[in-house]
Motif scaffolding. Structure first.
Motif, PDB file in Angstrom:
ATOM      1  N   ALA A  30       0.447   2.137  -6.454  1.00  0.00           N
ATOM      2  CA  ALA A  30       0.423   3.018  -5.285  1.00  0.00           C
ATOM      3  C   ALA A  30      -0.933   2.950  -4.588  1.00  0.00           C
ATOM      4  O   ALA A  30      -1.001   2.949  -3.351  1.00  0.00           O
ATOM      5  N   ALA A  31      -2.004   2.879  -5.355  1.00  0.00           N
ATOM      6  CA  ALA A  31      -3.339   2.783  -4.751  1.00  0.00           C
ATOM      7  C   ALA A  31      -3.515   1.458  -4.021  1.00  0.00           C
ATOM      8  O   ALA A  31      -4.075   1.417  -2.916  1.00  0.00           O
TER       9      ALA A  31
ATOM     10  N   ASP B 186      -2.615  -0.724   2.740  1.00  0.00           N
ATOM     11  CA  ASP B 186      -1.899  -1.262   3.901  1.00  0.00           C
ATOM     12  C   ASP B 186      -1.212  -0.198   4.738  1.00  0.00           C
ATOM     13  O   ASP B 186      -0.632  -0.510   5.767  1.00  0.00           O
ATOM     14  N   GLY B 187      -1.200   1.033   4.288  1.00  0.00           N
ATOM     15  CA  GLY B 187      -0.555   2.105   5.041  1.00  0.00           C
ATOM     16  C   GLY B 187      -0.139   3.239   4.134  1.00  0.00           C
ATOM     17  O   GLY B 187      -0.430   3.232   2.930  1.00  0.00           O
TER      18      GLY B 187
ATOM     19  N   VAL C  12       6.034   7.552  -3.005  1.00  0.00           N
ATOM     20  CA  VAL C  12       6.502   7.210  -4.349  1.00  0.00           C
ATOM     21  C   VAL C  12       7.686   8.112  -4.679  1.00  0.00           C
ATOM     22  O   VAL C  12       7.577   9.333  -4.595  1.00  0.00           O
ATOM     23  N   PHE C  13       8.815   7.495  -5.025  1.00  0.00           N
ATOM     24  CA  PHE C  13       9.973   8.270  -5.478  1.00  0.00           C
ATOM     25  C   PHE C  13      10.079   8.091  -6.981  1.00  0.00           C
ATOM     26  O   PHE C  13      10.394   7.021  -7.481  1.00  0.00           O
ATOM     27  N   ALA C  14       9.766   9.144  -7.703  1.00  0.00           N
ATOM     28  CA  ALA C  14       9.799   9.142  -9.163  1.00  0.00           C
ATOM     29  C   ALA C  14      10.449  10.445  -9.623  1.00  0.00           C
ATOM     30  O   ALA C  14       9.780  11.470  -9.725  1.00  0.00           O
ATOM     31  N   PRO C  15      11.759  10.434  -9.862  1.00  0.00           N
ATOM     32  CA  PRO C  15      12.445  11.683 -10.200  1.00  0.00           C
ATOM     33  C   PRO C  15      11.998  12.299 -11.510  1.00  0.00           C
ATOM     34  O   PRO C  15      12.209  13.482 -11.749  1.00  0.00           O
ATOM     35  N   TRP C  16      11.347  11.564 -12.346  1.00  0.00           N
ATOM     36  CA  TRP C  16      10.937  12.020 -13.668  1.00  0.00           C
ATOM     37  C   TRP C  16       9.625  12.797 -13.661  1.00  0.00           C
ATOM     38  O   TRP C  16       9.237  13.368 -14.677  1.00  0.00           O
TER      39      TRP C  16
ATOM     40  N   ALA D  46      -2.738   8.684  -7.474  1.00  0.00           N
ATOM     41  CA  ALA D  46      -3.002   7.638  -6.482  1.00  0.00           C
ATOM     42  C   ALA D  46      -3.453   8.313  -5.200  1.00  0.00           C
ATOM     43  O   ALA D  46      -2.762   9.173  -4.672  1.00  0.00           O
ATOM     44  N   ALA D  47      -4.590   7.928  -4.737  1.00  0.00           N
ATOM     45  CA  ALA D  47      -5.155   8.551  -3.531  1.00  0.00           C
ATOM     46  C   ALA D  47      -4.260   8.268  -2.328  1.00  0.00           C
ATOM     47  O   ALA D  47      -3.932   7.131  -2.047  1.00  0.00           O
ATOM     48  N   GLY D  48      -3.845   9.322  -1.662  1.00  0.00           N
ATOM     49  CA  GLY D  48      -3.065   9.185  -0.445  1.00  0.00           C
ATOM     50  C   GLY D  48      -1.580   8.969  -0.633  1.00  0.00           C
ATOM     51  O   GLY D  48      -0.852   8.846   0.338  1.00  0.00           O
ATOM     52  N   ALA D  49      -1.094   8.881  -1.853  1.00  0.00           N
ATOM     53  CA  ALA D  49       0.331   8.646  -2.085  1.00  0.00           C
ATOM     54  C   ALA D  49       1.051   9.973  -2.284  1.00  0.00           C
ATOM     55  O   ALA D  49       0.593  10.826  -3.024  1.00  0.00           O
ATOM     56  N   ARG D  50       2.170  10.123  -1.580  1.00  0.00           N
ATOM     57  CA  ARG D  50       3.025  11.299  -1.788  1.00  0.00           C
ATOM     58  C   ARG D  50       4.045  10.963  -2.853  1.00  0.00           C
ATOM     59  O   ARG D  50       4.577   9.855  -2.889  1.00  0.00           O
ATOM     60  N   CYS D  51       4.342  11.909  -3.708  1.00  0.00           N
ATOM     61  CA  CYS D  51       5.283  11.680  -4.793  1.00  0.00           C
ATOM     62  C   CYS D  51       6.468  12.621  -4.646  1.00  0.00           C
ATOM     63  O   CYS D  51       6.312  13.840  -4.711  1.00  0.00           O
TER      64      CYS D  51
END
Length: 99
Positions: A17-18, A23-24, A28-32, A58-63
Protein backbone atom coordinates in the motif's frame (compact mmCIF):
# COMPACT_ATOMS: atom_id res chain seq x y z
CA UNK A 1 -6.95 5.46 -7.63
CA UNK A 2 -5.28 2.14 -6.87
CA UNK A 3 -7.30 -0.63 -5.22
CA UNK A 4 -5.74 -3.50 -3.29
CA UNK A 5 -7.98 -6.44 -2.35
CA UNK A 6 -6.66 -8.69 0.42
CA UNK A 7 -8.99 -11.60 1.28
CA UNK A 8 -6.76 -12.73 4.17
CA UNK A 9 -4.07 -11.24 6.41
CA UNK A 10 -0.69 -10.92 4.71
CA UNK A 11 2.50 -9.43 6.17
CA UNK A 12 3.35 -7.40 3.03
CA UNK A 13 0.08 -5.43 2.77
CA UNK A 14 1.38 -2.23 4.43
CA UNK A 15 4.49 -2.24 2.23
CA UNK A 16 2.44 -2.76 -0.96
CA UNK A 17 0.00 0.00 0.00
CA UNK A 18 2.86 2.40 0.77
CA UNK A 19 4.57 1.64 -2.55
CA UNK A 20 1.32 2.02 -4.49
CA UNK A 21 0.64 5.28 -2.64
CA UNK A 22 3.53 6.91 -4.49
CA UNK A 23 1.45 6.84 -7.70
CA UNK A 24 -1.83 8.11 -6.27
CA UNK A 25 -4.51 7.48 -3.67
CA UNK A 26 -4.81 3.89 -2.43
CA UNK A 27 -7.93 2.06 -1.25
CA UNK A 28 -7.32 -1.21 0.59
CA UNK A 29 -10.24 -3.62 0.88
CA UNK A 30 -9.50 -6.04 3.70
CA UNK A 31 -12.66 -7.42 5.33
CA UNK A 32 -10.65 -9.13 8.06
CA UNK A 33 -9.31 -5.89 9.60
CA UNK A 34 -10.51 -5.24 13.15
CA UNK A 35 -11.86 -1.84 14.15
CA UNK A 36 -9.10 0.51 15.26
CA UNK A 37 -9.86 0.60 18.96
CA UNK A 38 -7.59 0.58 21.96
CA UNK A 39 -9.07 -2.73 23.12
CA UNK A 40 -7.95 -4.55 19.98
CA UNK A 41 -4.51 -2.99 20.21
CA UNK A 42 -4.19 -4.29 23.78
CA UNK A 43 -5.48 -7.75 22.78
CA UNK A 44 -3.05 -7.88 19.86
CA UNK A 45 -0.13 -7.94 22.28
CA UNK A 46 -1.27 -11.35 23.54
CA UNK A 47 -3.50 -12.88 20.84
CA UNK A 48 -2.04 -13.78 17.45
CA UNK A 49 -5.49 -13.72 15.75
CA UNK A 50 -5.93 -10.05 16.71
CA UNK A 51 -2.30 -9.14 15.93
CA UNK A 52 -2.62 -10.29 12.31
CA UNK A 53 -5.91 -8.40 11.86
CA UNK A 54 -4.92 -4.88 12.83
CA UNK A 55 -5.16 -2.26 10.09
CA UNK A 56 -2.04 -1.98 7.95
CA UNK A 57 0.07 1.06 8.77
CA UNK A 58 0.36 2.54 5.29
CA UNK A 59 0.61 6.28 5.00
CA UNK A 60 -2.28 7.70 3.01
CA UNK A 61 -4.08 4.40 2.42
CA UNK A 62 -7.74 4.05 3.35
CA UNK A 63 -8.79 0.64 4.61
CA UNK A 64 -12.35 -0.60 4.02
CA UNK A 65 -13.62 -3.56 6.01
CA UNK A 66 -16.77 -5.56 6.78
CA UNK A 67 -18.13 -5.58 10.29
CA UNK A 68 -18.51 -9.07 11.67
CA UNK A 69 -16.02 -10.66 9.27
CA UNK A 70 -13.58 -11.65 12.06
CA UNK A 71 -16.45 -13.37 13.89
CA UNK A 72 -17.19 -15.39 10.78
CA UNK A 73 -13.51 -16.31 10.59
CA UNK A 74 -13.56 -17.48 14.21
CA UNK A 75 -16.60 -19.63 13.43
CA UNK A 76 -14.77 -21.11 10.44
CA UNK A 77 -11.71 -21.79 12.59
CA UNK A 78 -13.86 -23.65 15.10
CA UNK A 79 -15.36 -25.71 12.27
CA UNK A 80 -11.97 -26.40 10.63
CA UNK A 81 -10.12 -27.58 13.75
CA UNK A 82 -7.14 -29.52 12.39
CA UNK A 83 -8.76 -30.99 9.28
CA UNK A 84 -6.99 -30.15 6.04
CA UNK A 85 -10.02 -30.74 3.82
CA UNK A 86 -12.05 -28.24 5.83
CA UNK A 87 -9.17 -25.74 5.86
CA UNK A 88 -8.98 -25.80 2.06
CA UNK A 89 -12.76 -25.53 1.69
CA UNK A 90 -12.83 -22.56 4.08
CA UNK A 91 -9.98 -20.90 2.15
CA UNK A 92 -11.97 -21.08 -1.09
CA UNK A 93 -15.21 -19.93 0.59
CA UNK A 94 -13.44 -16.94 2.12
CA UNK A 95 -11.90 -15.88 -1.17
CA UNK A 96 -15.20 -16.36 -3.03
CA UNK A 97 -16.98 -14.20 -0.44
CA UNK A 98 -14.45 -11.39 -0.89
CA UNK A 99 -14.78 -11.62 -4.69
Amino acid sequence: MIAIVAPEPVPWLAVAAAMAGRDGPVEVFAPWVLADRAGWRAAARRVDFARRRLAPDAAGARCATWRGWPLAELALAAWIRRRTDRRLAALFWRRAAVD
